[in-house]
Write a protein that holds these residues in place. Structure first.
Motif, mmCIF file in Angstrom:
data_model
loop_
_atom_site.group_PDB
_atom_site.id
_atom_site.type_symbol
_atom_site.label_atom_id
_atom_site.label_comp_id
_atom_site.label_asym_id
_atom_site.label_seq_id
_atom_site.Cartn_x
_atom_site.Cartn_y
_atom_site.Cartn_z
ATOM 1 N N PHE A 1 0.853 -1.183 0.000
ATOM 2 C CA PHE A 1 0.000 0.000 0.000
ATOM 3 C C PHE A 1 0.897 1.244 0.000
ATOM 4 C CE2 PHE A 1 -3.640 -2.409 2.254
ATOM 5 C CZ PHE A 1 -4.220 -2.706 1.026
ATOM 6 N N SER A 2 1.484 1.537 -1.119
ATOM 7 C CA SER A 2 2.453 2.635 -1.168
ATOM 8 C C SER A 2 1.805 4.010 -1.045
ATOM 9 C CB SER A 2 3.257 2.567 -2.481
ATOM 10 O OG SER A 2 2.393 2.587 -3.607
ATOM 11 N N CYS A 3 0.481 4.117 -1.286
ATOM 12 C CA CYS A 3 -0.197 5.414 -1.221
ATOM 13 C C CYS A 3 -1.264 5.472 -0.121
ATOM 14 C CB CYS A 3 -0.851 5.750 -2.561
ATOM 15 S SG CYS A 3 0.309 6.049 -3.909
ATOM 16 N N LEU A 4 -1.478 4.390 0.606
ATOM 17 C CA LEU A 4 -2.576 4.334 1.570
ATOM 18 C C LEU A 4 -2.354 5.314 2.720
ATOM 19 C CD1 LEU A 4 -5.228 2.714 2.064
ATOM 20 C CD2 LEU A 4 -3.904 1.354 3.694
ATOM 21 N N LYS A 5 -3.356 6.198 2.939
ATOM 22 C CA LYS A 5 -3.271 7.188 4.011
ATOM 23 C C LYS A 5 -4.340 6.985 5.090
ATOM 24 C CE LYS A 5 -1.035 10.883 1.402
ATOM 25 N NZ LYS A 5 -1.065 12.324 1.038
ATOM 26 N N VAL A 6 -5.454 6.336 4.740
ATOM 27 C CA VAL A 6 -6.550 6.142 5.686
ATOM 28 C C VAL A 6 -6.919 4.663 5.703
ATOM 29 C CG1 VAL A 6 -8.931 6.720 6.284
ATOM 30 C CG2 VAL A 6 -7.424 8.472 5.314
ATOM 31 N N LEU A 7 -6.896 4.053 6.900
ATOM 32 C CA LEU A 7 -7.248 2.647 7.051
ATOM 33 C C LEU A 7 -8.197 2.502 8.232
ATOM 34 C CD1 LEU A 7 -6.893 -0.371 6.376
ATOM 35 C CD2 LEU A 7 -4.882 -0.386 7.884
ATOM 36 N N HIS A 8 -9.424 2.019 7.954
ATOM 37 C CA HIS A 8 -10.417 1.760 8.993
ATOM 38 C C HIS A 8 -10.785 0.286 8.965
ATOM 39 C CE1 HIS A 8 -12.085 6.169 9.301
ATOM 40 N NE2 HIS A 8 -10.777 6.100 9.426
ATOM 41 N N LEU A 9 -10.686 -0.370 10.111
ATOM 42 C CA LEU A 9 -11.042 -1.783 10.248
ATOM 43 C C LEU A 9 -11.995 -1.892 11.436
ATOM 44 C CD1 LEU A 9 -7.405 -3.184 9.989
ATOM 45 C CD2 LEU A 9 -9.050 -3.001 8.118
ATOM 46 N N GLU A 10 -13.253 -2.269 11.168
ATOM 47 C CA GLU A 10 -14.247 -2.274 12.236
ATOM 48 C C GLU A 10 -15.062 -3.568 12.214
ATOM 49 O OE1 GLU A 10 -16.420 1.426 12.767
ATOM 50 O OE2 GLU A 10 -15.051 2.440 11.381
ATOM 51 N N GLY A 11 -15.034 -4.286 13.329
ATOM 52 C CA GLY A 11 -15.855 -5.472 13.498
ATOM 53 C C GLY A 11 -15.510 -6.621 12.580
ATOM 54 N N LEU A 12 -14.281 -6.691 12.110
ATOM 55 C CA LEU A 12 -13.886 -7.739 11.160
ATOM 56 C C LEU A 12 -13.445 -9.011 11.884
ATOM 57 C CD1 LEU A 12 -11.704 -5.609 8.719
ATOM 58 C CD2 LEU A 12 -14.107 -6.202 8.473
ATOM 59 N N PRO A 13 -13.706 -10.174 11.296
ATOM 60 C CA PRO A 13 -13.227 -11.425 11.902
ATOM 61 C C PRO A 13 -11.710 -11.451 12.066
ATOM 62 C CG PRO A 13 -14.850 -11.879 10.180
ATOM 63 C CD PRO A 13 -14.522 -10.423 10.086
ATOM 64 N N MET A 14 -10.967 -10.795 11.160
ATOM 65 C CA MET A 14 -9.512 -10.855 11.205
ATOM 66 C C MET A 14 -8.897 -10.050 12.346
ATOM 67 S SD MET A 14 -8.190 -7.623 10.210
ATOM 68 C CE MET A 14 -6.632 -7.984 9.447
ATOM 69 N N LEU A 15 -9.692 -9.257 13.058
ATOM 70 C CA LEU A 15 -9.126 -8.409 14.099
ATOM 71 C C LEU A 15 -8.643 -9.198 15.317
ATOM 72 C CD1 LEU A 15 -11.480 -5.294 13.951
ATOM 73 C CD2 LEU A 15 -9.170 -5.555 13.060
ATOM 74 N N ASP A 16 -8.992 -10.483 15.397
ATOM 75 C CA ASP A 16 -8.411 -11.334 16.432
ATOM 76 C C ASP A 16 -7.052 -11.879 16.019
ATOM 77 O OD1 ASP A 16 -10.284 -11.310 18.607
ATOM 78 O OD2 ASP A 16 -11.656 -12.449 17.347
ATOM 79 N N ASP A 17 -6.722 -11.729 14.735
ATOM 80 C CA ASP A 17 -5.403 -12.127 14.236
ATOM 81 C C ASP A 17 -4.531 -10.873 14.229
ATOM 82 O OD1 ASP A 17 -3.209 -13.179 13.035
ATOM 83 O OD2 ASP A 17 -4.162 -13.591 11.106
ATOM 84 N N LEU A 18 -3.951 -10.562 15.381
ATOM 85 C CA LEU A 18 -3.241 -9.296 15.532
ATOM 86 C C LEU A 18 -2.001 -9.224 14.648
ATOM 87 C CD1 LEU A 18 -3.637 -8.808 19.383
ATOM 88 C CD2 LEU A 18 -5.162 -8.143 17.522
ATOM 89 N N ALA A 19 -1.448 -10.370 14.285
ATOM 90 C CA ALA A 19 -0.288 -10.377 13.386
ATOM 91 C C ALA A 19 -0.668 -9.828 12.009
ATOM 92 C CB ALA A 19 0.277 -11.787 13.261
#
Length: 420
Positions: free
Chosen positions: A162-180
């Motif tokens: 993500f060479s240009c990514l400036k805003v990242l929102h992650l809400e209520g996703l199953p992957m959020l328990d995979d902190l790695a």
């Protein structure tokens, strides 16, 4: 002659100026409309019939349609037509509240994502898991990525670019328990400026390290534990964000809070932390840790919001209160059984100008807390009392009368009262 002049003036007034504009400009104007409204312009005239096809900005929400069957059929036709176009989508927002097959949703998302995508917002509210295409993580033009609820992310063996990514929102996703996986996303986003992570049901005791030298705005919201006390590990949160300017932290899950590099540019912080019976550590140990975490940001922050439990943790250590040398604005929930600190923080004498006390009820200790602030804050300009929902009209009047007549350390201070 007068009639002819009048007719010409009417024709000038009623002239369709927009249709005379180049199609590129009309398409740009249409991109600011809701997608459904922009597509409805095709009925205006023959020249407008194909204009919507030049759009590259689409925002779909099935709640705005008469029925979800109509919406689903439209989306199928839309992507069938869109795949035949040369220009690709640069901004795509999809919010789905109805029950659609996961395979169907996947087809829509897959068709929308091309190499030129710059903004991608996907929220799938039903209890389904829709896999995010892995090629998203190599979209080097992507600037905004906002994912919520039913989007399933699998980063195993995936290189994030993500060479240009400036805003990242992650809400209520199953992957959020995979902190790695979260750390993998951050490692592949070298210019990220805004990060929001919100997870209601935390099922992992693993540690999370938020590491980003470019990050300016960070929101973390961990509110509920879904694992057992006997589960191994100790959940910890470490912030390694030296250029952070705004921190919003609500964490009732982590048993350790750490700051790796002090964010010297931090201006505003909102902190809400609390001890829960799921923690392995003792309550006194947790309070010491939370206070130490707050002490690291106190010398630099100017705007501070604290919940009741966080404010109480600070007042517990009244013999060694934080100095808060730069604090200008303080928003705090009132504390039942408040005890006046022995020593007033430094900001009370030099910088604190605005104090807001929220959820104010008719309680003697809460009034003592407000009176303490009014007396000790020598440069205070405004004290805002926001009553709780349980306050009666008579109780509000008694509080207002009591505080208006108490000792006030700042001549410039005015007291305001408001209700929810």
């Amino acid at each position: 002659m007068a009639e002819d002049d009048k007719r010409k003036r009417c024709e000038e007034v009623n002239k369709d100026m927009i249709s005379s504009l180049p199609n590129v400009i009309i398409g740009h104007i249409l991109s600011f409309l809701p997608t459904k409204d922009a597509m409805c312009t095709c009925i205006l005239s023959k020249s407008w019939r194909e204009l919507w096809r030049s759009l590259s900005n689409f925002d779909f929400d099935d709640r705005t349609w008469k029925s979800r069957i109509i919406f689903g059929n439209f989306m199928d036709r839309f992507f069938y037509v869109h795949n035949s176009r040369e220009n690709s989508i640069t901004k795509f927002r999809l919010r789905v509240h109805g029950n659609y097959p996961s395979s169907r949703l996947s087809q829509w998302i897959d068709a929308a994502i091309k190499d030129n995508i710059e903004e991608l917002i996907l929220w799938i509210y039903p209890d389904v898991h829709v896999p995010l295409p892995q090629r998203v993580f190599s979209c080097e033009k992507l600037v905004v990525l906002n994912l919520g609820c039913g989007i399933a992310i699998d980063l195993h063996g995936v290189a994030v670019r993500f060479s240009c990514l400036k805003v990242l929102h992650l809400e209520g996703l199953p992957m959020l328990d995979d902190l790695a996986s979260i750390e993998n996303l951050l490692a592949g986003s070298p210019v990220l400026e805004e990060l929001k992570i919100e997870h209601v049901d935390c099922r992992s005791r693993n540690a999370l390290r938020v590491c980003s030298s470019s990050l300016k705005r960070l929101t973390i919201r961990f509110t509920r534990i879904r694992y057992y006390r006997k589960d191994p590990g100790c959940r910890a949160l470490t912030l390694d964000t030296p250029n952070l300017e705004l921190l919003k932290l609500t964490d009732f899950v982590s048993e350790e809070l750490n700051i790796q590099q002090l964010p010297c540019s931090l201006v505003e912080a909102s902190v809400s932390v609390a001890f829960t019976h799921f923690f392995i550590i003792q309550v006194d140990t947790y309070i010491d840790m939370a206070v130490q975490f707050l002490r690291l940001i106190m010398p630099i922050v100017r705007i501070l919001r604290l919940c009741e439990t966080t404010m109480r943790a600070l007042t517990v250590q009244a013999t060694d209160p934080p100095r808060w040398p730069s604090l200008v604005y303080l928003n705090s929930s009132v504390i039942p059984k408040w005890r006046n600190p022995e020593f007033a923080p430094q900001c009370m004498r030099s910088s604190l100008k605005v104090i807001e006390c929220v959820d104010f009820e008719w309680d003697f200790s809460e009034i003592e807390m407000a009176e303490y602030f009014l007396k000790k804050a020598l440069v205070l300009e405004k004290m805002a009392i926001r009553f709780g929902r349980g306050m009666t009209h008579n109780s509000k009047e008694r509080v207002a009368k009591r505080l208006s007549g108490c000792d006030i350390g700042s001549e410039a201070c005015r007291i305001t009262f408001s209700s929810p």
